[in-house]
Design a protein around this motif. Structure first.
Motif, mmCIF file in Angstrom:
data_model
loop_
_atom_site.group_PDB
_atom_site.id
_atom_site.type_symbol
_atom_site.label_atom_id
_atom_site.label_comp_id
_atom_site.label_asym_id
_atom_site.label_seq_id
_atom_site.Cartn_x
_atom_site.Cartn_y
_atom_site.Cartn_z
ATOM 1 N N PHE A 65 0.856 -1.211 -0.157
ATOM 2 C CA PHE A 65 0.124 -0.011 0.203
ATOM 3 C C PHE A 65 0.860 1.395 0.059
ATOM 4 C CE2 PHE A 65 -2.502 3.496 2.129
ATOM 5 C CZ PHE A 65 -3.654 3.282 1.513
ATOM 6 N N ALA A 66 2.060 1.025 0.868
ATOM 7 C CA ALA A 66 2.757 2.541 0.930
ATOM 8 C C ALA A 66 3.493 2.606 -0.058
ATOM 9 C CB ALA A 66 3.892 2.233 2.193
ATOM 10 N N ALA A 67 4.151 1.711 -0.676
ATOM 11 C CA ALA A 67 5.046 1.634 -2.092
ATOM 12 C C ALA A 67 4.028 2.309 -3.185
ATOM 13 C CB ALA A 67 5.587 0.295 -2.394
ATOM 14 N N ALA A 68 2.824 1.675 -3.486
ATOM 15 C CA ALA A 68 1.952 2.156 -4.303
ATOM 16 C C ALA A 68 1.619 3.446 -4.209
ATOM 17 C CB ALA A 68 0.442 1.498 -4.420
ATOM 18 N N ARG A 69 1.897 4.457 -3.286
ATOM 19 C CA ARG A 69 1.726 5.533 -2.894
ATOM 20 C C ARG A 69 2.973 6.380 -2.966
ATOM 21 N NH1 ARG A 69 -2.028 2.607 -2.220
ATOM 22 N NH2 ARG A 69 -4.282 3.006 -2.171
ATOM 23 N N GLY A 70 4.175 5.981 -3.415
ATOM 24 C CA GLY A 70 5.219 6.505 -3.774
ATOM 25 C C GLY A 70 6.137 6.660 -2.462
ATOM 26 N N VAL A 71 5.985 5.945 -1.113
ATOM 27 C CA VAL A 71 6.400 6.176 -0.100
ATOM 28 C C VAL A 71 7.796 4.693 -0.320
ATOM 29 C CG1 VAL A 71 6.681 5.518 2.419
ATOM 30 C CG2 VAL A 71 4.605 6.701 1.290
ATOM 31 N N GLN A 72 8.980 5.154 -0.026
ATOM 32 C CA GLN A 72 10.083 4.142 -0.005
ATOM 33 C C GLN A 72 9.983 3.208 1.446
ATOM 34 O OE1 GLN A 72 13.888 5.563 -1.142
ATOM 35 N NE2 GLN A 72 13.141 7.171 -2.567
ATOM 36 N N THR A 73 9.807 2.116 1.050
ATOM 37 C CA THR A 73 9.409 1.050 2.099
ATOM 38 C C THR A 73 10.539 0.278 2.377
ATOM 39 O OG1 THR A 73 8.755 -0.564 0.447
ATOM 40 C CG2 THR A 73 6.996 0.924 1.233
ATOM 41 N N GLY A 74 11.803 0.547 1.979
ATOM 42 C CA GLY A 74 13.049 -0.200 2.304
ATOM 43 C C GLY A 74 13.336 -0.296 3.865
ATOM 44 N N TRP A 75 12.850 0.501 4.652
ATOM 45 C CA TRP A 75 12.814 0.575 6.099
ATOM 46 C C TRP A 75 11.826 0.113 6.913
ATOM 47 C CZ3 TRP A 75 14.654 4.117 2.360
ATOM 48 C CH2 TRP A 75 16.144 4.126 2.296
ATOM 49 N N MET A 76 10.628 -0.394 6.305
ATOM 50 C CA MET A 76 9.650 -1.029 6.897
ATOM 51 C C MET A 76 9.907 -2.535 7.118
ATOM 52 S SD MET A 76 6.509 0.560 4.528
ATOM 53 C CE MET A 76 5.124 -0.015 5.758
ATOM 54 N N ALA A 77 10.513 -2.844 8.322
ATOM 55 C CA ALA A 77 11.014 -4.265 8.533
ATOM 56 C C ALA A 77 9.893 -5.053 9.081
ATOM 57 C CB ALA A 77 12.064 -3.961 9.536
ATOM 58 N N ARG A 78 10.013 -6.182 8.846
ATOM 59 C CA ARG A 78 9.231 -7.304 9.197
ATOM 60 C C ARG A 78 9.668 -8.100 10.357
ATOM 61 N NH1 ARG A 78 6.257 -10.243 4.087
ATOM 62 N NH2 ARG A 78 4.798 -10.881 5.876
ATOM 63 N N GLY A 79 8.851 -8.322 11.446
ATOM 64 C CA GLY A 79 9.518 -9.034 12.321
ATOM 65 C C GLY A 79 8.452 -9.476 13.478
ATOM 66 N N GLU A 80 8.961 -9.554 14.598
ATOM 67 C CA GLU A 80 8.099 -10.007 15.810
ATOM 68 C C GLU A 80 6.978 -9.162 16.027
ATOM 69 O OE1 GLU A 80 8.823 -11.547 20.583
ATOM 70 O OE2 GLU A 80 10.605 -10.412 19.371
ATOM 71 N N GLY A 81 5.926 -9.526 16.524
ATOM 72 C CA GLY A 81 4.624 -8.901 16.778
ATOM 73 C C GLY A 81 3.739 -8.546 15.718
ATOM 74 N N SER A 82 2.601 -8.380 15.985
ATOM 75 C CA SER A 82 1.566 -8.378 15.067
ATOM 76 C C SER A 82 1.599 -7.015 14.372
ATOM 77 C CB SER A 82 0.097 -9.036 15.407
ATOM 78 O OG SER A 82 0.009 -7.607 16.610
ATOM 79 N N THR A 83 0.991 -6.865 13.144
ATOM 80 C CA THR A 83 0.903 -5.474 12.671
ATOM 81 C C THR A 83 -0.453 -4.974 13.285
ATOM 82 O OG1 THR A 83 1.510 -6.316 10.545
ATOM 83 C CG2 THR A 83 0.183 -4.350 10.205
ATOM 84 N N GLY A 84 -0.036 -3.628 13.707
ATOM 85 C CA GLY A 84 -1.181 -2.703 14.516
ATOM 86 C C GLY A 84 -2.301 -2.677 13.621
ATOM 87 N N ALA A 85 -3.525 -2.349 14.448
ATOM 88 C CA ALA A 85 -4.652 -2.136 13.622
ATOM 89 C C ALA A 85 -5.854 -1.406 14.605
ATOM 90 C CB ALA A 85 -5.541 -3.709 13.358
ATOM 91 N N TYR A 86 -6.839 -0.651 13.781
ATOM 92 C CA TYR A 86 -7.763 -0.253 14.619
ATOM 93 C C TYR A 86 -9.245 -0.300 13.877
ATOM 94 C CZ TYR A 86 -7.692 3.918 11.554
ATOM 95 O OH TYR A 86 -7.921 4.583 10.626
ATOM 96 N N ALA A 87 -10.255 -0.175 14.382
ATOM 97 C CA ALA A 87 -11.703 -0.238 14.016
ATOM 98 C C ALA A 87 -12.178 1.213 14.192
ATOM 99 C CB ALA A 87 -12.503 -1.273 14.620
ATOM 100 N N VAL A 88 -12.776 1.806 13.320
ATOM 101 C CA VAL A 88 -13.637 3.064 13.414
ATOM 102 C C VAL A 88 -14.897 2.854 12.831
ATOM 103 C CG1 VAL A 88 -12.577 3.777 11.186
ATOM 104 C CG2 VAL A 88 -13.395 5.503 12.539
ATOM 105 N N GLY A 89 -15.915 3.347 13.705
ATOM 106 C CA GLY A 89 -17.191 3.533 13.199
ATOM 107 C C GLY A 89 -18.051 4.826 13.800
ATOM 108 N N ALA A 90 -19.026 5.042 13.108
ATOM 109 C CA ALA A 90 -20.013 6.039 13.476
ATOM 110 C C ALA A 90 -20.732 5.766 14.878
ATOM 111 C CB ALA A 90 -20.922 6.564 12.573
#
Length: 314
Positions: A65-90
């Protein structure tokens, strides 16, 4: 590198109904660091997002997603722990309500070593956030370390969040970062109340300058921005009314990211703040933190100026 941003990108699950009754959610990606990175990249700046994501499917999708929007992702390391998330509603009144799932996330495990592996020391602008510092003690250490390691302009958004930290802890990070900051961008009253005990933007400016910051841009929502450098008289920068307001999520991130990109490429602080204000206005027309990203042409049209020059390229 023009701009380096450090923080936590998040998986976003959004619903049109209140969270306690919603059963249909749309999937996207947001978080202050990601929103700001996308906005900065849209200015034409070269932008690196320094973070960690989980070794899971969502982490991989976030990188794409980040790469497709022009952000350089070489420093987005994958590793221990889950990817953070949130839910939003009205909620029933139509306001947006958020529920975060980020405790122990991969990004919360960042530390000074992540700064050392990044291009922070080479960047024209380094954008840091109080949200990043509030994720964990190691993240707070990373923010302090990044502010010291930067040779370019440090922009710090206090971004106080009572669910993540206390006023005392947030103030301690602010005091550590401010002497290294070319610009602080506190909001009033969101940041100013908890961190300075005042809703007076001129008092906030004086407090920030006293902490050692070289310039301060106090954001005041529809009242615009109050900008000051050193002992200069604070200068109001008017807000730009949005054509339509669909969602206010990420408007502050669009402001900070666009400002950072403009500042890195042109160097004119006032014009960078004006560009951020224009981008924030445009962002209100889309849903989510990256639903409507301003282009340089749109910003220039609103401001009646030419675009930023490639003043610094590495």
């Amino acid at each position: 590198m023009d701009v380096v941003i450090m923080g936590e990108p998040l998986v976003e699950f959004s619903a049109a109904a209140a969270l306690d009754v919603a059963d249909v959610f749309d999937l996207s990606f947001s978080g202050d660091a990601l929103n700001a990175s996308v906005a900065a990249a849209a200015t034409g700046a070269r932008v690196a997002l320094v973070t960690r994501v989980g070794a899971d499917e969502f982490g991989e999708r976030l990188i794409r997603f980040a790469a497709a929007r022009g952000v350089q992702t070489g420093w987005m390391a994958r590793g221990e722990g889950s990817t953070g998330a949130y839910a939003v509603g009205a909620d029933p009144s139509g306001q947006r309500a958020f529920a975060y799932m980020r405790a122990g996330s991969a990004a919360s495990r960042m530390g000074p070593a992540d700064v050392d592996r990044s291009p922070v020391s080479e960047a024209g602008v380094v954008l840091l956030s109080g949200i990043t510092a509030a994720l964990s003690e190691s993240c707070a250490q990373a923010v302090r370390h990044a502010a010291k390691a930067a040779t370019g302009k440090v922009v710090y958004d206090p971004n106080f969040r009572s669910r993540l930290t206390t006023p005392e802890a947030a103030r301690a990070v602010l005091e550590a970062v401010a002497p290294h900051a070319a610009l602080l961008v506190p909001s009033c009253p969101g940041d100013s109340g908890p961190l300075f005990g005042t809703d007076d933007p001129e008092q906030v400016i004086r407090a920030c300058l006293d902490l050692g910051a070289r310039a301060v841009a106090v954001t005041r929502g529809p009242e615009g921005v109050l900008l000051a450098t050193g002992d200069s008289t604070p200068q109001p920068v008017p807000a730009i009314p949005a054509k339509d307001i669909v969602d206010q999520t990420g408007a502050g991130d669009a402001f900070a990211g666009t400002l950072a990109g403009w500042l890195a490429r042109d160097g004119d602080l006032l014009q960078a703040v004006q560009a951020g204000t224009a981008a924030a206005s445009i962002s209100l027309q889309g849903r989510g933190g990256t639903g409507r990203v301003a282009t340089p042409a749109e910003i220039c049209a609103l401001l009646g100026v030419n675009g930023p020059t490639a003043a610094r390229r590495q």
